[in-house]
Structure formats: structure tokens, C-alpha cells
Scaffold this motif. Structure first.
Motif, PDB file in Angstrom:
ATOM      1  N   CYS A   1       0.852  -1.199   0.000  1.00  0.00           N
ATOM      2  CA  CYS A   1       0.000   0.000   0.000  1.00  0.00           C
ATOM      3  C   CYS A   1       0.880   1.239   0.000  1.00  0.00           C
ATOM      4  CB  CYS A   1      -0.911  -0.023   1.227  1.00  0.00           C
ATOM      5  SG  CYS A   1      -1.972   1.417   1.355  1.00  0.00           S
ATOM      6  N   CYS A   2       0.510   2.219  -0.774  1.00  0.00           N
ATOM      7  CA  CYS A   2       1.273   3.458  -0.894  1.00  0.00           C
ATOM      8  C   CYS A   2       0.311   4.638  -0.736  1.00  0.00           C
ATOM      9  CB  CYS A   2       1.979   3.515  -2.244  1.00  0.00           C
ATOM     10  SG  CYS A   2       3.068   4.934  -2.436  1.00  0.00           S
TER      11      CYS A   2
ATOM     12  N   LYS B   1      -0.904   5.585   2.271  1.00  0.00           N
ATOM     13  CA  LYS B   1      -1.761   5.422   3.446  1.00  0.00           C
ATOM     14  C   LYS B   1      -1.386   6.420   4.535  1.00  0.00           C
ATOM     15  CE  LYS B   1      -0.959   2.038   6.174  1.00  0.00           C
ATOM     16  NZ  LYS B   1      -0.815   0.675   6.731  1.00  0.00           N
ATOM     17  N   GLU B   2      -0.083   6.614   4.758  1.00  0.00           N
ATOM     18  CA  GLU B   2       0.347   7.551   5.797  1.00  0.00           C
ATOM     19  C   GLU B   2      -0.056   8.984   5.454  1.00  0.00           C
ATOM     20  OE1 GLU B   2       4.490   7.069   6.375  1.00  0.00           O
ATOM     21  OE2 GLU B   2       4.343   4.992   7.100  1.00  0.00           O
ATOM     22  N   ALA B   3       0.031   9.343   4.178  1.00  0.00           N
ATOM     23  CA  ALA B   3      -0.352  10.708   3.784  1.00  0.00           C
ATOM     24  C   ALA B   3      -1.831  10.952   4.047  1.00  0.00           C
ATOM     25  CB  ALA B   3      -0.026  10.923   2.307  1.00  0.00           C
TER      26      ALA B   3
ATOM     27  N   TRP C   1      -3.745   9.262   6.205  1.00  0.00           N
ATOM     28  CA  TRP C   1      -3.957   9.224   7.649  1.00  0.00           C
ATOM     29  C   TRP C   1      -3.613  10.569   8.283  1.00  0.00           C
ATOM     30  CZ3 TRP C   1      -6.352   6.832  11.341  1.00  0.00           C
ATOM     31  CH2 TRP C   1      -6.704   5.496  11.228  1.00  0.00           C
ATOM     32  N   LYS C   2      -2.463  11.136   7.925  1.00  0.00           N
ATOM     33  CA  LYS C   2      -2.046  12.423   8.501  1.00  0.00           C
ATOM     34  C   LYS C   2      -2.985  13.547   8.091  1.00  0.00           C
ATOM     35  CE  LYS C   2       2.881  11.259   8.796  1.00  0.00           C
ATOM     36  NZ  LYS C   2       4.244  11.592   8.305  1.00  0.00           N
TER      37      LYS C   2
ATOM     38  N   LEU D   1      -6.650   1.134   4.575  1.00  0.00           N
ATOM     39  CA  LEU D   1      -6.549   1.966   5.779  1.00  0.00           C
ATOM     40  C   LEU D   1      -6.761   1.135   7.043  1.00  0.00           C
ATOM     41  CD1 LEU D   1      -8.507   5.166   4.648  1.00  0.00           C
ATOM     42  CD2 LEU D   1      -6.043   4.937   4.934  1.00  0.00           C
TER      43      LEU D   1
ATOM     44  N   GLN E   1      -6.224  -2.103   7.176  1.00  0.00           N
ATOM     45  CA  GLN E   1      -5.285  -3.221   7.116  1.00  0.00           C
ATOM     46  C   GLN E   1      -5.989  -4.554   7.364  1.00  0.00           C
ATOM     47  OE1 GLN E   1      -2.051  -2.415   9.794  1.00  0.00           O
ATOM     48  NE2 GLN E   1      -1.118  -0.918   8.432  1.00  0.00           N
TER      49      GLN E   1
ATOM     50  N   GLU F   1       2.657  19.546   4.192  1.00  0.00           N
ATOM     51  CA  GLU F   1       2.972  18.170   4.553  1.00  0.00           C
ATOM     52  C   GLU F   1       2.398  17.187   3.536  1.00  0.00           C
ATOM     53  OE1 GLU F   1       2.649  15.238   8.480  1.00  0.00           O
ATOM     54  OE2 GLU F   1       1.467  17.082   8.345  1.00  0.00           O
TER      55      GLU F   1
ATOM     56  N   ASN G   1       4.449  14.335   1.344  1.00  0.00           N
ATOM     57  CA  ASN G   1       4.058  12.920   1.365  1.00  0.00           C
ATOM     58  C   ASN G   1       3.743  12.409  -0.039  1.00  0.00           C
ATOM     59  OD1 ASN G   1       4.312  12.742   4.170  1.00  0.00           O
ATOM     60  ND2 ASN G   1       2.206  13.457   4.496  1.00  0.00           N
TER      61      ASN G   1
ATOM     62  N   SER H   1       5.511   9.385  -2.071  1.00  0.00           N
ATOM     63  CA  SER H   1       4.749   8.273  -2.637  1.00  0.00           C
ATOM     64  C   SER H   1       5.081   8.067  -4.107  1.00  0.00           C
ATOM     65  CB  SER H   1       3.242   8.533  -2.472  1.00  0.00           C
ATOM     66  OG  SER H   1       2.895   8.654  -1.107  1.00  0.00           O
TER      67      SER H   1
END
Length: 538
Positions: A229-230, A232-234, A236-237, A269, A271, A426, A430, A434
Motif C-alpha cells: 500500500c502506498c 496510506k500515511e499521507a 492518515w495524517k 486503511l 489493514q 505536509e 508525502n 509516494s
């Protein structure tokens, strides 16, 4: 010469051998009885019945017979009730939000069954519109999922306008399937879309464990790039920062056209395999609430309903019921007319073709698709192309428009309000990370595609066109088959199109029924020759 045997061999045996066999059998039975006695299994005692000396013997026998008859009648009534329930489920499509108790109260009130059946039967497209409105009303942030191969064709102005008019709601664009387009093209689209709305680069994961299946111990293997997965952190933040700025729990609605990956994003998201995903288009039919954490809740929604006034290419790519609107040859030829001929030849490894029909013939010959009798199955080749272009394996891409202008339902004030509350710096970092991590498609898997622009959708139930009697009959037959088998076919290539005549919109008349007398396939080949893919387009 040896004389042949005139008699069969005798089955006689010596007494010693016969007695020995009988002894072994007795020992075996004794051993079985001994083991059964240890286990405690005893033979059930036979009911001796009512003795003649018992008082009131006739009355007891009559009561037993009456009780037996009542049990038989109860079983028969339960069987009839089950059959009626199955027939009612086959004939009626009750909405998910409607409880069966409402139907029972209507039956008890003495209304005719025909009126009740008409009230319970609803068009699935209307149900999609109702569920979509519920998702938009309940959401604080709306994620519009776009296919990175054709982002502009996945945007629906009617839905975006409804989100803007519904109040203080935020709209975010998610570019899913970003690994299927070149990195340069992805960066261009990101710069184009960021001018209007916050955009997140995303690639959903396909290596998720189903919570319904048993966990099997396996050796740890490094997953492939396509399963990671690519983005996801962006995402989420971005959602977490907005939740902290609001200071309250938020609900995030995920919307989009079919097969853009709405449910896959939610599974990535979380998982975990929570939302149902598959190859077929339009699997999600009702809204589904999935809590990500204590503050953020995600709502999965059904797909958009495409308007029939769109181009044949948009109908073939974006409609879950496109087999009812277009036939495979028409749909595949409409898609092929928007693609670069040389890159199509390189991808499918077929010789140069004159028109769409010639391409399908050569592709059927290349793949060994034959009908009964040895003739080439051109329709199967068209279905194969159609399923690949609507799936998630073919890496086609299109260029963004050369000049940027606000969409009709947007202006500068609305764009500024949509970006308020998000940390855009930010998000930009991100997204750049990605794009750097993503691995683009191979050169042989890239096909340049000409986008048809924004795709019009239907949100109001009144705007849904009425279906022809043939379509309703086909849908009823399909529902009966689905209820009897208990599972739905998940491949588009196995679905046969409905043979019917339909009214063409003004934008489709030239593509499917040319005025000069030539066929639709020849006309699409002429459009291919007339368009130059080396230039940018709007």
C-alpha cells in the motif's frame, strides 16, 4: 493340445479352513462388543407399548395419535411457509433498510398482494442514489476516488456540486491505481488537480488477510511491489490533522464511480479485509460504516449512476450496467477508438489493423478464441478487451488539459474553503515521497488514451431513465438465478449483454449509427486516423 476346462473351479474348502474363518469372525465380533461396552454405547430399548392391563389404554393411544398428527401438520405448514418465503424473495426486491415486519403489517391490514409487491419492489439504481445521499449527508469529509489512468473521466460534476451545496463539508480527491501510469504523467495530474482540491496519491494494497478465513502459518516472504500500500500515511495524517483542528469526531465518506477502488482504499486503511471487493463492477450496494479509530469513521458507499447522455466510451468504462446499454463489440470498439493504435499493437502483439473489427479478428486468432465449428469468436475477443480496460491490470494513461480553468461548479472562494483546515505542505511532501516509491508500468504496458472529459452522473431518483420491459425481464431472471445458486458471477467477460434496441443520445448517434451508411466499427477506425496522439488535448 490341452483340453479346455468344461467345469468351473469348485468353491469347496476344507473343514479346518472353514472353522478357522468362523472362529476369527466370532473373535472379531466379541472384540467390537467389548469396545462398545467400554465406550458406553448401548442399543436403544424398543418401546414395549402400552400394556393391556393399563387403565385408560384407549384414551392414551388416541392422545398419542392426535399428537402425532399435530406434529405432521406443523411440519407441513413450516414447509409451505418456507416455500412462500422463497417465492417472495425471488419476486420482490425489498430495500435493505426496510424491515420484514413492515411487510407483515401491510399483509395483516388486508391490502391486496399486488399493491404490496409494487411497494416493495424498487429499482436498484434508485437504491444507489438513496444510499449515496445518506453517505454525503452523514460525512464531514468526502473522499472522491479517481482512477489515475483517467482522473478527469472519473470526476462527476453533479455529485461534487451536491457536496458543495450540502454545507460545510470538505472534498478531497484520491488518485488510486497510481502504479499503472508513468510517474511524469502522475506528477502532471497532481499539479493540475491540486489547483482546485487537495489531492492524495494512493495505491491500495492487494495483500490483505480475510478475517473470515483461518490464519495459516507460512514463511515470511517479502511482498511484491504491487501488493504494497502506498499513500496510506499521507491520507492518515491529512484526516488526523483535520480532526485535531476540528476538535471532534469526524466521519469520512468514500464515493466514486465503479471499479475505482473505494472499498480497497478502506481495506488498506484498516489493514484488514472488511469491505467486499472483486472484479465485477458495482459490488457495493449499501452504505457500510467502518471505524478506523476512536475519532475517525469511514463510510463506504455504492457507486455513482452514470447518465446515458455520456459518450459510448464513458458508458463502457464507468457504468456497472454497461452491458445493458452497449454490446461488447460496440463498447470495446468505442474504447479502442480513443487509444493509440501503435501502442495497442505493441501491447496485444497483433499485426497492424484497419478497423476495430479487424483488430478483434486478429486478437481472436492470436489468443485461439474459436466458436463451435472452427470460426473465430470475435465477440469473446471484444469482451476480453473490455474486461482488461475496466479492470486493474492494464496501464493506459491520458494527458491533463493544456490550459487550466475552474470547473463550472467551482470558483476561487469554494476552492479556498475546501483547502482550509488541511496541512497542504505536509501533503505535498508525502505525495512526492509516494511518487518516488511507486514503480511505474513497463513501456510495453503503456497505452496513450484520450479522455472524454467529465462524466455526468445521476443523483436524483427522478432523473433515472425508465427501463424497457426486456431489461426488467432480464434482471428478474438474473435475480432468480442468483437466489437459487447463492453466489454471483464475478467476471464481466462471462456476462451476456441484453439484446435490445435503445434510444441514442445526441452525443452517441454519430458513434453507433453513422449517417453515411458505414458500420460503427469502420467509423471508429476513421476517428482513430483523424486524431493525432502526439498533441495535447482538452
Amino acid at each position: 493340445m490341452k483340453r479346455p476346462k468344461l467345469k468351473k473351479a469348485s468353491k469347496r474348502m476344507t473343514c479346518h479352513k472353514r472353522y478357522k474363518i468362523q472362529k476369527k469372525v466370532r473373535e472379531h465380533h466379541r472384540k467390537l462388543r467389548k469396545e462398545a461396552k467400554k465406550r458406553g454405547h448401548k442399543k436403544p430399548r424398543k418401546d414395549p407399548g402400552v400394556p393391556n392391563s393399563a387403565p385408560f389404554k384407549e384414551a392414551l393411544l388416541r392422545e398419542a395419535e392426535l399428537r402425532k398428527q399435530q406434529l405432521e401438520e406443523l411440519k407441513q405448514q413450516q414447509k409451505l411457509d418456507r416455500q412462500k418465503e422463497q417465492e417472495r424473495k425471488r419476486k420482490l426486491e425489498v430495500s435493505p433498510g426496510e424491515e420484514p415486519s413492515n411487510v407483515e403489517t401491510q399483509e395483516e391490514s388486508g391490502e391486496p398482494k399486488r399493491k404490496n409487491a409494487k411497494a416493495g419492489k424498487q429499482n436498484p439504481k434508485k437504491l444507489h442514489c438513496q444510499e449515496l445521499k445518506k453517505v454525503i449527508e452523514a460525512s464531514d469529509i468526502v473522499l472522491e476516488v479517481l482512477d489515475a489512468r483517467d482522473p478527469l473521466g472519473c470526476r462527476c460534476p453533479q455529485i461534487e456540486e451536491a457536496v458543495i451545496q450540502s454545507g460545510c463539508k470538505k472534498l478531497i480527491l484520491v488518485l488510486n491505481k497510481s502504479d499503472l501510469v508513468p510517474k511524469e504523467n502522475l506528477e502532471n495530474w497532481l499539479n493540475y488537480l491540486n489547483k482546485e482540491l487537495p489531492t492524495v496519491v494512493f495505491k491500495a494494497s492487494t495483500n490483505l488477510k480475510n478475517r473470515k478465513t483461518l490464519k495459516i502459518k507460512q514463511k515470511k516472504v517479502v511482498p511484491f511491489q504491487s501488493k504494497i500500500c502506498c499513500g496510506k500515511e499521507a491520507l492518515w495524517k491529512l484526516l488526523g490533522g483535520f480532526q485535531q483542528s476540528c476538535g471532534k469526531d469526524i466521519q469520512v465518506g468514500v464515493i466514486g464511480f465503479p471499479n475505482v477502488g473505494k472499498s480497497s482504499i478502506i481495506n488498506s486503511l484498516k489493514q484488514e479485509w472488511i469491505c467486499n471487493v472483486g472484479v465485477s463492477m458495482g459490488l457495493t450496494r449499501t452504505m457500510q460504516i467502518v471505524p478506523l479509530d476512536k475519532q475517525i469513521t469511514v463510510i463506504d458507499s455504492p457507486c455513482f449512476i452514470i447518465s446515458p447522455c455520456n459518450s459510448p466510451t464513458a458508458l463502457a468504462l464507468r457504468s456497472p450496467a454497461s452491458i445493458e446499454e452497449l454490446r461488447p463489440l460496440e463498447a470495446a470498439s468505442a474504447i479502442l477508438s480513443q487509444a493509440d493504435n501503435q501502442q495497442v499493437v505493441l501491447k496485444y502483439t497483433v499485426p497492424e489493423y484497419k478497423d476495430s473489427l479487424d483488430f478483434f479478428t486478429k486478437l481472436a486468432q492470436r489468443r485461439g478464441l474459436h466458436q463451435k465449428g472452427g470460426s473465430l469468436n470475435v465477440e469473446s475477443a471484444a469482451k476480453l478487451v473490455w474486461s482488461e480496460w475496466t479492470g486493474a491490470s492494464l496501464g493506459y494513461y491520458c494527458h491533463p488539459p493544456a490550459s487550466w480553468n475552474h470547473s463550472p461548479h467551482f470558483n476561487e472562494n469554494i476552492a479556498a474553503a475546501m483547502k482550509k483546515g488541511f496541512n497542504l505542505e505536509e501533503l505535498e511532501k508525502n505525495n512526492a515521497h509516494s511518487i518516488q516509491v511507486l514503480k511505474g508500468p513497463h513501456l510495453t504496458n503503456r497505452i496513450l488514451f484520450r479522455s472524454s472529459g467529465l462524466t455526468n452522473g445521476i443523483l436524483d431518483e427522478e432523473d433515472i431513465p425508465r427501463e424497457s420491459p426486456r431489461q426488467t425481464e432480464d434482471k428478474q431472471d438474473a435475480d432468480d438465478q442468483e437466489n437459487s445458486s447463492g453466489e454471483k458471477n464475478a467476471e464481466i467477460s462471462d456476462v451476456a449483454p441484453a439484446e435490445e434496441t435503445r434510444e441514442l443520445s445526441p452525443g452517441q448517434s454519430t458513434a453507433s449509427k453513422p449517417s453515411d451508411g458505414s458500420s460503427a466499427l469502420d467509423r471508429t477506425s476513421q476517428e482513430d486516423d483523424a486524431y493525432d496522439f502526439s498533441t495535447d488535448y482538452i
